[in-house]
Design an enzyme around this catalytic site. Sequence first.
Site, PDB file in Angstrom:
ATOM      1  CE1 TYR A   1      -5.644  13.495  61.292  1.00 12.32           C
ATOM      2  CE2 TYR A   1      -5.040  15.807  61.143  1.00 12.32           C
ATOM      3  CZ  TYR A   1      -4.742  14.515  61.524  1.00 12.32           C
ATOM      4  OH  TYR A   1      -3.544  14.249  62.148  1.00 12.32           O
TER       5      TYR A   1
ATOM      6  CE  LYS B   1      -5.775  13.791  64.941  1.00  4.20           C
ATOM      7  NZ  LYS B   1      -5.289  12.763  65.877  1.00  4.20           N
TER       8      LYS B   1
HETATM    9  P1  NAD Z   1       0.205   6.370  61.078  1.00  4.26           P
HETATM   10  O1  NAD Z   1      -0.797   6.282  59.996  1.00  4.26           O
HETATM   11  O2  NAD Z   1       1.621   6.019  60.798  1.00  4.26           O
HETATM   12  O3  NAD Z   1      -0.280   5.514  62.348  1.00  4.26           O
HETATM   13  C1  NAD Z   1      -1.601   5.506  62.783  1.00  4.26           C
HETATM   14  C2  NAD Z   1      -1.817   4.327  63.710  1.00  4.26           C
HETATM   15  O4  NAD Z   1      -3.184   4.318  64.113  1.00  4.26           O
HETATM   16  C3  NAD Z   1      -1.529   2.992  63.054  1.00  4.26           C
HETATM   17  O5  NAD Z   1      -0.794   2.175  63.958  1.00  4.26           O
HETATM   18  C4  NAD Z   1      -2.924   2.395  62.847  1.00  4.26           C
HETATM   19  O6  NAD Z   1      -2.937   0.973  62.940  1.00  4.26           O
HETATM   20  C5  NAD Z   1      -3.680   2.989  64.027  1.00  4.26           C
HETATM   21  N1  NAD Z   1      -5.124   2.998  63.801  1.00  4.26           N
HETATM   22  C6  NAD Z   1      -5.813   3.592  62.790  1.00  4.26           C
HETATM   23  N2  NAD Z   1      -7.132   3.349  62.914  1.00  4.26           N
HETATM   24  C7  NAD Z   1      -7.288   2.594  64.042  1.00  4.26           C
HETATM   25  C8  NAD Z   1      -8.398   2.038  64.694  1.00  4.26           C
HETATM   26  N3  NAD Z   1      -9.654   2.183  64.242  1.00  4.26           N
HETATM   27  N4  NAD Z   1      -8.185   1.305  65.826  1.00  4.26           N
HETATM   28  C9  NAD Z   1      -6.931   1.134  66.310  1.00  4.26           C
HETATM   29  N5  NAD Z   1      -5.832   1.650  65.739  1.00  4.26           N
HETATM   30  C10 NAD Z   1      -6.011   2.375  64.604  1.00  4.26           C
HETATM   31  O7  NAD Z   1       0.084   7.857  61.622  1.00  4.26           O
HETATM   32  P2  NAD Z   1       1.039   8.782  62.505  1.00  4.26           P
HETATM   33  O8  NAD Z   1       1.530   9.853  61.632  1.00  4.26           O
HETATM   34  O9  NAD Z   1       1.976   7.970  63.323  1.00  4.26           O
HETATM   35  O10 NAD Z   1      -0.065   9.446  63.448  1.00  4.26           O
HETATM   36  C11 NAD Z   1      -0.290   9.102  64.809  1.00  4.26           C
HETATM   37  C12 NAD Z   1      -1.218  10.139  65.408  1.00  4.26           C
HETATM   38  O11 NAD Z   1      -0.595  11.423  65.326  1.00  4.26           O
HETATM   39  C13 NAD Z   1      -2.552  10.266  64.667  1.00  4.26           C
HETATM   40  O12 NAD Z   1      -3.576  10.500  65.597  1.00  4.26           O
HETATM   41  C14 NAD Z   1      -2.348  11.500  63.793  1.00  4.26           C
HETATM   42  O13 NAD Z   1      -3.549  12.114  63.484  1.00  4.26           O
HETATM   43  C15 NAD Z   1      -1.481  12.347  64.697  1.00  4.26           C
HETATM   44  N6  NAD Z   1      -0.708  13.368  63.998  1.00  4.26           N
HETATM   45  C16 NAD Z   1       0.205  13.046  63.050  1.00  4.26           C
HETATM   46  C17 NAD Z   1       0.924  14.059  62.412  1.00  4.26           C
HETATM   47  C18 NAD Z   1       1.962  13.753  61.380  1.00  4.26           C
HETATM   48  O14 NAD Z   1       2.497  14.726  60.780  1.00  4.26           O
HETATM   49  N7  NAD Z   1       2.315  12.506  61.114  1.00  4.26           N
HETATM   50  C19 NAD Z   1       0.683  15.394  62.743  1.00  4.26           C
HETATM   51  C20 NAD Z   1      -0.263  15.706  63.699  1.00  4.26           C
HETATM   52  C21 NAD Z   1      -0.954  14.673  64.336  1.00  4.26           C
END
Ligand code: NAD
Length: 251
Positions: A158, A162
């Site tokens: 991951y 990133k």
């Molecule tokens: P989440 O798991 O709630 O949502 C992820 C979304 O990505 C979902 O809608 C899923 O359907 C979609 N997805 C996954 N694989 C896919 C694919 N192959 N094709 C199309 N869509 C796909 O996660 P989140 O927490 O809302 O995270 C959103 C983004 O933010 C991610 O990139 C995550 O890495 C990043 N992020 C999240 C956090 C956190 O604390 N939640 C922190 C830093 C970064």
Amino acid sequence: MLNIDLTGLTAVVTGGSRGIGRGITFALADCGADVAIIYAHSSEAALGVKDEVKKKGKRSLALKCDVSHEEDVVRTLENVNNEFGRIDILVNNAGINRDTLILRMTPENWDEVIETNLKGTFLMTKHATKYMMQNKFGRIINISSIVGITGNVGQANYVASKAGIIGLTKTTAIEYASRNITANAIAPGFIETDMTKKLPDRVRGEFLKRVLRRRVGTPEDIANVVAFLVSPLASYLTGTVIVVDGGLSLG
Ligand code: NAD
């Protein structure tokens, strides 16, 4: 309502059906943009978000597409362009994690995360910019993570994806500058979504102790920064990474 006017612009948000992507979709629609939601699995959630956007008086699409598959990406963006007539904003938000120590990480764990997070961002950028170039305007926002800057135990795949997104963002900014397309990344900290709900209470507690703002982040905390970055207020920003972590990385 944010005091930002995106009327007449169209946006594509990957992973827009839930979590941070859902928050971004609503913020862009609240500012006046039409939004296409790209989702991987849950049609029900995506259709729900689409209906909410329509209630705000904006056009919306919910399209099932695996961002790591080029044919899927090409077809989906063609559909968006046919329906909306243009693509101005791309938010590469779709992401997954498969956490474990390097010692136990399989090559499959590695590939799955890199394919979705990094290759997916590359493919969406490569094909969406074709439409942006037609109008000589584009705003690309890539969702990285604070761990892409700091590193983190149990997240080698991951973190690599990133950190890769940050390099990709800078290169996108350089290659497309002459086309009036900007690219910026956001590095969120600990945001309350399905991804972080899976964490054990002990780990959540440890994170919270380090957050200077003394609360977990919300999807809106990230969505507000996306709205700013795609607005005329940020027209001089490109190739940057904005850390939105409530001070987690300093705590
Ligand atoms: P989440 O798991 O709630 O949502 C992820 C979304 O990505 C979902 O809608 C899923 O359907 C979609 N997805 C996954 N694989 C896919 C694919 N192959 N094709 C199309 N869509 C796909 O996660 P989140 O927490 O809302 O995270 C959103 C983004 O933010 C991610 O990139 C995550 O890495 C990043 N992020 C999240 C956090 C956190 O604390 N939640 C922190 C830093 C970064």
